[in-house]
Design an enzyme around this catalytic site. Structure first.
Site, PDB file in Angstrom:
ATOM      1  N   ARG A 176      17.488   4.803  -9.388  1.00 18.82           N
ATOM      2  CA  ARG A 176      18.754   4.176  -8.997  1.00 18.82           C
ATOM      3  C   ARG A 176      19.696   4.149 -10.177  1.00 18.82           C
ATOM      4  O   ARG A 176      19.375   3.560 -11.207  1.00 18.82           O
ATOM      5  CB  ARG A 176      18.507   2.744  -8.522  1.00 18.82           C
ATOM      6  CG  ARG A 176      17.671   2.700  -7.281  1.00 18.82           C
ATOM      7  CD  ARG A 176      17.581   1.299  -6.741  1.00 18.82           C
ATOM      8  NE  ARG A 176      16.582   1.233  -5.674  1.00 18.82           N
ATOM      9  CZ  ARG A 176      15.997   0.143  -5.262  1.00 18.82           C
ATOM     10  NH1 ARG A 176      16.312  -1.013  -5.834  1.00 18.82           N
ATOM     11  NH2 ARG A 176      15.118   0.170  -4.302  1.00 18.82           N
ATOM     12  N   ARG A 249     -10.085   3.321  -2.246  1.00 22.92           N
ATOM     13  CA  ARG A 249      -9.987   2.632  -3.531  1.00 22.92           C
ATOM     14  C   ARG A 249     -10.144   1.151  -3.231  1.00 22.92           C
ATOM     15  O   ARG A 249      -9.722   0.668  -2.180  1.00 22.92           O
ATOM     16  CB  ARG A 249      -8.623   2.878  -4.202  1.00 22.92           C
ATOM     17  CG  ARG A 249      -8.382   4.299  -4.623  1.00 22.92           C
ATOM     18  CD  ARG A 249      -9.322   4.747  -5.728  1.00 22.92           C
ATOM     19  NE  ARG A 249      -9.073   4.050  -6.992  1.00 22.92           N
ATOM     20  CZ  ARG A 249      -9.892   4.094  -8.039  1.00 22.92           C
ATOM     21  NH1 ARG A 249     -11.012   4.765  -7.987  1.00 22.92           N
ATOM     22  NH2 ARG A 249      -9.597   3.449  -9.151  1.00 22.92           N
ATOM     23  N   ARG A 280      -2.006  -4.957 -12.878  1.00 21.24           N
ATOM     24  CA  ARG A 280      -0.874  -5.892 -12.877  1.00 21.24           C
ATOM     25  C   ARG A 280      -1.378  -7.322 -12.857  1.00 21.24           C
ATOM     26  O   ARG A 280      -2.549  -7.583 -12.564  1.00 21.24           O
ATOM     27  CB  ARG A 280       0.064  -5.630 -11.696  1.00 21.24           C
ATOM     28  CG  ARG A 280      -0.555  -5.826 -10.331  1.00 21.24           C
ATOM     29  CD  ARG A 280       0.479  -5.560  -9.236  1.00 21.24           C
ATOM     30  NE  ARG A 280      -0.086  -5.754  -7.907  1.00 21.24           N
ATOM     31  CZ  ARG A 280       0.612  -5.719  -6.788  1.00 21.24           C
ATOM     32  NH1 ARG A 280       1.915  -5.510  -6.829  1.00 21.24           N
ATOM     33  NH2 ARG A 280       0.037  -5.895  -5.623  1.00 21.24           N
ATOM     34  N   TYR A 354      -2.853   4.070   5.310  1.00 18.72           N
ATOM     35  CA  TYR A 354      -2.196   2.981   4.593  1.00 18.72           C
ATOM     36  C   TYR A 354      -1.039   2.494   5.443  1.00 18.72           C
ATOM     37  O   TYR A 354      -0.126   3.250   5.761  1.00 18.72           O
ATOM     38  CB  TYR A 354      -1.695   3.440   3.214  1.00 18.72           C
ATOM     39  CG  TYR A 354      -1.068   2.270   2.484  1.00 18.72           C
ATOM     40  CD1 TYR A 354      -1.875   1.319   1.877  1.00 18.72           C
ATOM     41  CD2 TYR A 354       0.308   2.076   2.486  1.00 18.72           C
ATOM     42  CE1 TYR A 354      -1.326   0.208   1.266  1.00 18.72           C
ATOM     43  CE2 TYR A 354       0.868   0.976   1.875  1.00 18.72           C
ATOM     44  CZ  TYR A 354       0.040   0.052   1.270  1.00 18.72           C
ATOM     45  OH  TYR A 354       0.586  -1.068   0.678  1.00 18.72           O
ATOM     46  N   ASP A 356       1.937  -0.546   5.817  1.00 22.33           N
ATOM     47  CA  ASP A 356       2.610  -1.766   5.384  1.00 22.33           C
ATOM     48  C   ASP A 356       2.484  -2.791   6.515  1.00 22.33           C
ATOM     49  O   ASP A 356       2.227  -2.426   7.669  1.00 22.33           O
ATOM     50  CB  ASP A 356       4.096  -1.492   5.088  1.00 22.33           C
ATOM     51  CG  ASP A 356       4.295  -0.855   3.719  1.00 22.33           C
ATOM     52  OD1 ASP A 356       3.499  -1.141   2.807  1.00 22.33           O
ATOM     53  OD2 ASP A 356       5.248  -0.064   3.567  1.00 22.33           O
TER      54      ASP A 356
END
Length: 376
Positions: A176, A249, A280, A354, A356
């Site tokens: 961006r 995973r 993280r 996967y 969301d």
């Protein structure tokens, strides 16, 4: 069993809960079972020290789908949390997604024109079709950003060198040329007030719920209790791994309650160097702006370090490994699943993909619509 159900829903995560809710709305009798001792699946949240802790990793709801948003907000109020993660590379802090703050920190550039010139100059290093993830990433964002913000994080996440990972894993990296830190940039985003567990409990109101119940170990008796089964567990486990194991995973969490009000000042900080063992750190209180439901400041804080690992049976499966080998194996399992007369497979594990959260909800609503219409 004395009861007879229209539907047995295996798994009390979002997919199972949405389907169960829709079935009950149409007058169906539903039994929901889960082998865990709680409902919610991986969106399960638990209150500790007044903080809603995302026990199975950070879940930030975001969608551009108005139908999904208007549906899910019937079951919870959502706050206005916007995901703006920070990357920590050996003590240097960068904004994510890659934006003008990132480029200024990286190169000292000030204008979008200067940033674009720097990226374009570095992208030229790769000529021809990228052969692996490293080349793909450099062709998108250049060597500097790849080395500091992509390489180490990706290698920890996948447990493999970037040169050994296929290019398609990183089809695009958002760049961006604005000072916009809104990671998802979705029309609707936020966190349910009171946590995801309450949201799922609201979806499941009216269902019979049996926890700590392993479907595959009691399959015959449970199947006999219902006309139809909605199965949201791993598809390969359903078939006794007869064609082999699908690969995933997994993620391991180390969670600590700290006697301080603020650990890192942000909900998510990604550690992008290879040497730091975790990927993280999540500081859960910032999902609710550091306050409880009544708007009071929370005196303590809770952090979770995330470690990515290779999945083995017994571990919690998180991300499917979508390479050619696993795609072919899933297709073979799906062919078996399609022959099952009474059982429908859905969700992240049932469909080996996967999803969301908004996609899970949309898929469950679509399935309920076609299934329950057929039922009349």
């Amino acid at each position: 069993m004395s009861h007879y159900y229209d539907y047995l829903v295996v798994g009390a995560g979002l997919y199972g809960a949405v389907f169960a809710c829709e079935a009950m709305n149409r007058g169906k009798k539903v039994l929901v079972i889960d082998k865990r001792s709680c409902v919610g699946g991986n969106v399960y949240t638990e209150k500790l020290a007044g903080i809603d802790v995302h026990v199975y990793g950070a879940h930030i709801f975001h969608t551009n789908n108005k139908r999904v948003w208007s549906y899910i907000t019937r079951f919870a109020d959502f706050n206005r949390f916007t995901n703006s993660p920070v990357a920590n590379y050996k003590g240097e802090l960068y904004s994510l997604p890659f934006n003008m703050y990132t480029f200024n920190r990286m190169w000292g550039v000030v204008t979008p024109e200067e940033a674009a010139a720097k990226i374009n100059e570095q992208r030229k290093e790769i000529t021809g079709e990228p052969k692996n993830l490293e080349e793909q990433a450099i062709s998108l964002v250049g060597r500097d950003i790849f080395e500091k913000l992509v390489k180490g994080y990706t290698e920890k996440q996948w447990g493999r060198d970037c040169r050994d990972l296929p290019a398609f894993i990183i089809r695009r990296l958002p760049v961006r040329l604005t000072f916009d830190n809104n990671y998802f940039n979705a029309l609707f985003q936020g966190i349910p007030v009171g946590g995801y567990t309450r949201l799922v409990q609201n979806l499941l109101k009216g269902a019979d719920i049996r926890l700590k119940t392993d479907y595959l170990q009691n399959k015959e008796a449970l199947d006999a209790s219902a006309d139809r089964v909605i199965y949201t567990g791993p598809i390969d486990a359903y078939f006794g791994y007869q064609l082999g194991n699908l690969e995933y995973r997994s993620v391991r969490f180390e969670t600590e309650v700290l006697d301080i009000p603020n650990f890192q000042g942000n909900a998510a900080v990604n550690y992008t160097d290879r040497e730091t063992p975790w990927t993280r750190i999540i500081e859960h209180k910032w999902f609710t702006f550091g306050k409880d439901e009544n708007g009071n400041d929370l005196p303590k804080t809770i952090i979770s370090r995330e470690y990515s690992s290779e999945w083995k049976p017994g571990d919690e499966p998180y991300y499917p490994v979508n390479d050619e080998k696993n795609a072919a194996l899933y297709a073979a399992y799906k062919a078996l699943a399609d022959r099952e007369k009474k059982v429908l497979f859905g969700g992240r594990l049932g469909e080996y993909r996967y999803y969301d959260m908004d996609q899970v909800i949309a898929a469950a609503l679509d399935r309920a619509e076609t299934e329950l219409k057929d039922e009349g």
